[in-house]
Design an enzyme around this catalytic site. Structure first.
Site, mmCIF file in Angstrom:
data_model
loop_
_atom_site.group_PDB
_atom_site.id
_atom_site.type_symbol
_atom_site.label_atom_id
_atom_site.label_comp_id
_atom_site.label_asym_id
_atom_site.label_seq_id
_atom_site.Cartn_x
_atom_site.Cartn_y
_atom_site.Cartn_z
ATOM 1 N N GLU A 1 -3.947 6.435 -6.383
ATOM 2 C CA GLU A 1 -4.642 5.331 -5.703
ATOM 3 C C GLU A 1 -4.108 5.267 -4.280
ATOM 4 O O GLU A 1 -2.912 5.082 -4.078
ATOM 5 C CB GLU A 1 -4.371 3.999 -6.413
ATOM 6 C CG GLU A 1 -5.003 2.824 -5.676
ATOM 7 C CD GLU A 1 -4.394 1.464 -6.042
ATOM 8 O OE1 GLU A 1 -3.979 1.274 -7.187
ATOM 9 O OE2 GLU A 1 -4.340 0.604 -5.139
ATOM 10 N N CYS B 1 -1.706 -9.849 3.072
ATOM 11 C CA CYS B 1 -2.535 -10.943 3.585
ATOM 12 C C CYS B 1 -2.025 -12.369 3.335
ATOM 13 O O CYS B 1 -2.315 -13.244 4.149
ATOM 14 C CB CYS B 1 -3.980 -10.788 3.129
ATOM 15 S SG CYS B 1 -4.175 -10.514 1.368
ATOM 16 N N ASP C 1 -10.858 0.557 -6.465
ATOM 17 C CA ASP C 1 -9.735 1.438 -6.123
ATOM 18 C C ASP C 1 -10.269 2.758 -5.601
ATOM 19 O O ASP C 1 -11.283 3.259 -6.100
ATOM 20 C CB ASP C 1 -8.897 1.738 -7.378
ATOM 21 C CG ASP C 1 -7.791 0.723 -7.592
ATOM 22 O OD1 ASP C 1 -7.644 -0.196 -6.761
ATOM 23 O OD2 ASP C 1 -7.073 0.856 -8.603
ATOM 24 N N GLU D 1 -3.828 -3.672 6.795
ATOM 25 C CA GLU D 1 -4.477 -4.627 5.898
ATOM 26 C C GLU D 1 -5.685 -5.213 6.607
ATOM 27 O O GLU D 1 -5.566 -5.765 7.704
ATOM 28 C CB GLU D 1 -3.490 -5.735 5.521
ATOM 29 C CG GLU D 1 -4.055 -6.791 4.606
ATOM 30 C CD GLU D 1 -4.073 -6.393 3.123
ATOM 31 O OE1 GLU D 1 -3.691 -5.249 2.803
ATOM 32 O OE2 GLU D 1 -4.479 -7.225 2.302
ATOM 33 N N ASN E 1 -7.508 0.264 -1.586
ATOM 34 C CA ASN E 1 -8.486 -0.471 -2.381
ATOM 35 C C ASN E 1 -9.263 -1.442 -1.518
ATOM 36 O O ASN E 1 -8.908 -1.702 -0.363
ATOM 37 C CB ASN E 1 -7.812 -1.202 -3.538
ATOM 38 C CG ASN E 1 -6.820 -2.233 -3.061
ATOM 39 O OD1 ASN E 1 -7.077 -2.956 -2.105
ATOM 40 N ND2 ASN E 1 -5.688 -2.317 -3.714
ATOM 41 N N CYS F 1 -10.049 -8.426 0.904
ATOM 42 C CA CYS F 1 -9.095 -7.664 1.696
ATOM 43 C C CYS F 1 -9.064 -6.220 1.229
ATOM 44 O O CYS F 1 -9.531 -5.894 0.140
ATOM 45 C CB CYS F 1 -7.711 -8.295 1.654
ATOM 46 S SG CYS F 1 -6.936 -8.243 0.045
ATOM 47 N N ARG G 1 5.080 6.650 -3.655
ATOM 48 C CA ARG G 1 5.488 5.368 -4.241
ATOM 49 C C ARG G 1 6.888 5.061 -3.749
ATOM 50 O O ARG G 1 7.859 5.617 -4.219
ATOM 51 C CB ARG G 1 5.436 5.382 -5.770
ATOM 52 C CG ARG G 1 5.722 3.995 -6.370
ATOM 53 C CD ARG G 1 5.630 3.981 -7.875
ATOM 54 N NE ARG G 1 4.283 4.354 -8.311
ATOM 55 C CZ ARG G 1 3.252 3.499 -8.325
ATOM 56 N NH1 ARG G 1 3.423 2.255 -7.966
ATOM 57 N NH2 ARG G 1 2.073 3.903 -8.704
ATOM 58 N N ARG H 1 0.237 6.813 1.448
ATOM 59 C CA ARG H 1 -0.658 7.346 0.407
ATOM 60 C C ARG H 1 -1.755 8.219 1.014
ATOM 61 O O ARG H 1 -2.115 9.244 0.462
ATOM 62 C CB ARG H 1 -1.257 6.200 -0.391
ATOM 63 C CG ARG H 1 -0.204 5.369 -1.114
ATOM 64 C CD ARG H 1 -0.217 5.611 -2.601
ATOM 65 N NE ARG H 1 0.862 4.924 -3.262
ATOM 66 C CZ ARG H 1 0.689 3.979 -4.202
ATOM 67 N NH1 ARG H 1 -0.526 3.624 -4.560
ATOM 68 N NH2 ARG H 1 1.738 3.431 -4.775
ATOM 69 N N ARG I 1 8.409 -3.402 -1.734
ATOM 70 C CA ARG I 1 8.299 -3.677 -3.164
ATOM 71 C C ARG I 1 9.428 -2.979 -3.882
ATOM 72 O O ARG I 1 9.699 -1.812 -3.614
ATOM 73 C CB ARG I 1 6.975 -3.152 -3.724
ATOM 74 C CG ARG I 1 5.801 -3.918 -3.216
ATOM 75 C CD ARG I 1 4.520 -3.442 -3.851
ATOM 76 N NE ARG I 1 3.413 -4.192 -3.274
ATOM 77 C CZ ARG I 1 2.157 -4.079 -3.668
ATOM 78 N NH1 ARG I 1 1.839 -3.246 -4.641
ATOM 79 N NH2 ARG I 1 1.212 -4.796 -3.107
ATOM 80 N N GLU J 1 10.215 -0.978 -6.523
ATOM 81 C CA GLU J 1 9.453 -0.160 -7.474
ATOM 82 C C GLU J 1 10.344 0.394 -8.581
ATOM 83 O O GLU J 1 9.867 1.092 -9.477
ATOM 84 C CB GLU J 1 8.735 0.992 -6.758
ATOM 85 C CG GLU J 1 7.649 0.538 -5.778
ATOM 86 C CD GLU J 1 6.332 0.156 -6.463
ATOM 87 O OE1 GLU J 1 6.252 0.192 -7.704
ATOM 88 O OE2 GLU J 1 5.385 -0.194 -5.728
HETATM 89 P P1 ATP Z 1 0.018 1.101 -7.864
HETATM 90 O O1 ATP Z 1 -0.834 0.798 -9.050
HETATM 91 O O2 ATP Z 1 -0.029 2.517 -7.414
HETATM 92 O O3 ATP Z 1 1.400 0.541 -7.977
HETATM 93 P P2 ATP Z 1 -0.837 -1.279 -6.648
HETATM 94 O O4 ATP Z 1 -1.984 -1.631 -7.518
HETATM 95 O O5 ATP Z 1 0.470 -1.921 -6.885
HETATM 96 O O6 ATP Z 1 -0.644 0.312 -6.649
HETATM 97 P P3 ATP Z 1 -1.907 -2.719 -4.504
HETATM 98 O O7 ATP Z 1 -1.098 -3.903 -4.846
HETATM 99 O O8 ATP Z 1 -3.338 -2.710 -4.834
HETATM 100 O O9 ATP Z 1 -1.246 -1.430 -5.150
HETATM 101 O O10 ATP Z 1 -1.645 -2.369 -2.971
HETATM 102 C C1 ATP Z 1 -2.661 -1.904 -2.099
HETATM 103 C C2 ATP Z 1 -2.289 -0.596 -1.453
HETATM 104 O O11 ATP Z 1 -0.959 -0.640 -0.959
HETATM 105 C C3 ATP Z 1 -2.307 0.607 -2.378
HETATM 106 O O12 ATP Z 1 -3.594 1.134 -2.530
HETATM 107 C C4 ATP Z 1 -1.404 1.563 -1.646
HETATM 108 O O13 ATP Z 1 -2.093 2.198 -0.595
HETATM 109 C C5 ATP Z 1 -0.365 0.646 -1.046
HETATM 110 N N1 ATP Z 1 0.845 0.589 -1.880
HETATM 111 C C6 ATP Z 1 1.134 -0.291 -2.862
HETATM 112 N N2 ATP Z 1 2.340 -0.061 -3.396
HETATM 113 C C7 ATP Z 1 2.852 1.002 -2.719
HETATM 114 C C8 ATP Z 1 4.082 1.735 -2.786
HETATM 115 N N3 ATP Z 1 5.034 1.394 -3.654
HETATM 116 N N4 ATP Z 1 4.264 2.760 -1.938
HETATM 117 C C9 ATP Z 1 3.320 3.104 -1.048
HETATM 118 N N5 ATP Z 1 2.144 2.462 -0.929
HETATM 119 C C10 ATP Z 1 1.901 1.423 -1.745
HETATM 120 ZN ZN ZN Z 2 -4.698 -8.415 0.761
HETATM 121 MG MG MG Z 3 2.243 -1.345 -7.868
#
Ligand code: ATP
Ligand code: ZN
Ligand code: MG
Length: 504
Positions: free
Chosen positions: A434, A311, A421, A360, A437, A463, A352, A470, A341, A343
């Site tokens: 997760e 967003c 979440d 979004e 959210n 948002c 992940r 996921r 990201r 990771e």
């Molecule tokens: P996590 O704790 O699992 O790393 P996050 O708290 O970093 O998740 P948010 O920043 O809340 O995730 O992102 C919102 C959504 O984006 C998540 O609920 C998930 O569906 C998706 N998402 C985030 N990171 C990833 C990733 N590395 N791979 C796939 N989907 C992702």
């Molecule tokens: Zn957002």
């Molecule tokens: Mg994360």
């Protein structure tokens, strides 16, 4: 924190200060100490906490001031407050102020300050510690002081101390709802099963997949369910948000405070002149290797990064605007591209990854509208997971880290600002994933991007990020690959798996 600010600054004038000027300085200083520096300070404040000039000295065409303060009218504020009256008083002696030179600036912080709470920054020349506390000698000029660098440093140290306390505690997690157990008997890792069936293949970059038709059929089935059951009925309109995010956006969204370890950085060429790049192409033609170091030298930036949270790059659309009452709440969504990201070691299956696909959903309006929209969404999601996807899932209130970091932890406890979440049970490893959210972020983004609502109330936003990888991982982990046994709606939208690749 008990604070002491000590500043020595030289004010340079256009000519030597005559002896009569000294009287004018003395009078101005006395008056400032007695009244000017007390302006805006609470009446009950301890006098020792209020900024004052403790000494001054004339040397040729320079006047050196020594200022000291506790937390009120801090030394640098006092300096800029006295600048004008001083310049006026000396102007009568035909003296013109030419510049301010900071000789020394010291911040003393009393108490036990953890070493980790003191940042390592170019504007800190030296840090010394003793039993009384920590002293910071700053390397700053007058502009830095006008930009309130000392205040921001102190604020940062306070935040770091808070962060160190917070970091030791487990993140807040409070169950809201848990569905019934719905084990379908499937216990395999869905990523491995998708790989075996040729639904996905590893892409060359880390944490990146190429999705074959059956995987995409499932993504699109979920997207249709989201559009038909949630986005459509609740009146969200589609937009396209940029997927490259310049620093400007992250400075306002707050991500510039700490997202660095997870960014995919973006750079631009210094020039698009083909001659400038010719030898890079030539090098590859001769060696078959891409000369990364040569390229790095010819880049501007990084000028920002790839979409991280979806967003923030929307917000410039409403930046500086006041939203008309009749248009509220504004309800929009974006599904126009990938999020990225870094990771690192955390990448795992399709759940992940470094490159992922997310819908979004974003809304803004008054506080009441923002909270109301989140509630409507939460109800709609619950119905989808219970009645359409028939998942084993749960939802929980969590405190997002950024809120604690920005001093919003207290606000989160008011139950209106915060994150819910959604987690799904993965039978193959008996963990909860997760998968999306819903967040109400209060006025964080409207404030950062200077957005107002017509009524004059606070503008709030929220948002919700729906991660398609996921959702897919959660659904397949529970339902397996017997399409005929899937919940009807998904089965109908999915159709037959189009397994069109046959390798020899
Ligand atoms: P996590 O704790 O699992 O790393 P996050 O708290 O970093 O998740 P948010 O920043 O809340 O995730 O992102 C919102 C959504 O984006 C998540 O609920 C998930 O569906 C998706 N998402 C985030 N990171 C990833 C990733 N590395 N791979 C796939 N989907 C992702
Ligand atoms: Zn957002
Ligand atoms: Mg994360």
């Amino acid at each position: 924190m008990l604070l002491r600010f000590t500043l020595s600054a030289a004010l340079h004038f256009n000519k030597e200060l005559p002896p009569e000027a000294a009287e004018a300085v003395q009078a101005t200083v006395e008056k400032a100490n007695a009244t000017l520096f007390r302006r805006g300070v609470p009446a009950e404040a301890d006098a020792a906490e209020i900024g004052r000039i403790t000494g001054w000295q004339v040397e040729g065409s320079s006047l050196t001031l020594t200022l000291e303060s506790g937390t009120y009218t801090r030394a640098h504020d006092a300096l800029f407050r006295i600048r004008k009256p001083l310049a006026a008083a000396l102007g009568r002696h035909r003296l013109g102020l030419r510049g301010i030179e900071v000789r020394d600036y010291r911040i003393d912080i009393a108490g036990e300050i953890p070493e980790k709470a003191v940042p390592n920054l170019p504007m800190i020349r030296r840090t010394t510690r003793d039993e009384a506390g920590v002293s910071l000698e700053l390397a700053v000029d007058a502009t830095d002081l006008e930009n309130k660098i000392p205040d921001r440093l102190v604020r940062l140290i306070e935040e770091k101390i808070e962060g160190l306390k917070y970091g030791g505690k487990a993140e807040h997690w409070e169950l809201i709802f848990e569905s019934e157990k719905r084990s379908g008997g499937f216990v395999e890792n869905p990523t491995e099963e998708m790989l075996a069936r040729g639904w996905i293949k590893h892409a060359p970059a880390r944490g990146q997949w190429i999705f074959a038709p059956p995987a995409v059929q499932l993504f699109r089935a979920f997207e249709r369910i989201v559009v038909e059951e949630i986005i459509g009925p609740l009146g969200f309109a589609e937009m396209i948000f940029p997927k490259f995010v310049p620093w400007e956006v992250w400075k306002r969204s707050g991500h510039a405070k700490g997202v660095y370890p997870e960014i995919y950085y973006v750079s631009a060429p210094k020039t698009r002149d083909p001659a400038y790049w010719e030898d890079v192409g030539d090098y590859f033609k001769v060696t078959g290797e891409v000369p990364v170091e040569m390229i790095r030298d010819r880049l501007e930036g990084p000028i920002g990064g790839m979409c991280y949270a979806q967003c923030p790059p929307f917000w410039p659309f409403v930046q500086g605007e006041t939203l008309a009452t009749g248009s509220l709440p504004i309800r929009i969504f974006d599904r126009s591209g990938t999020s990225h990201r870094y990771e690192s070691g955390g990448i795992h299956g399709i759940e992940r990854v470094d490159e992922f696909h997310r819908i979004e959903i974003l809304w803004l309006g008054t506080a009441e509208q923002a909270v109301g929209t989140a509630q409507e969404l939460n109800q709609a999601y619950k119905r989808v997971f219970e009645e359409i996807l028939e998942l084993e899932w749960r939802s929980a209130r969590v405190t997002p880290w950024f809120m604690a970091q920005e001093g919003l932890a207290g606000v989160a406890e008011t139950e209106n600002v915060g994150t819910t979440d959604y987690e799904a049970f993965l039978p193959y490893n008996e963990t909860w994933l997760e998968f999306q959210n819903v967040s109400v972020a209060g006025n964080k983004y409207p404030k950062g991007f200077n957005v107002k609502v017509q009524s004059g109330e606070e503008c709030w936003s929220g948002c919700s990020g729906i991660g398609l990888e996921r959702w897919t991982a959660a659904f397949l982990a529970q339902k397996g690959f017997e399409v005929d046994a899937w919940p009807k709606r998904v089965r109908d939208l999915f159709g037959e798996p189009r397994e069109i690749f046959h390798f020899l």
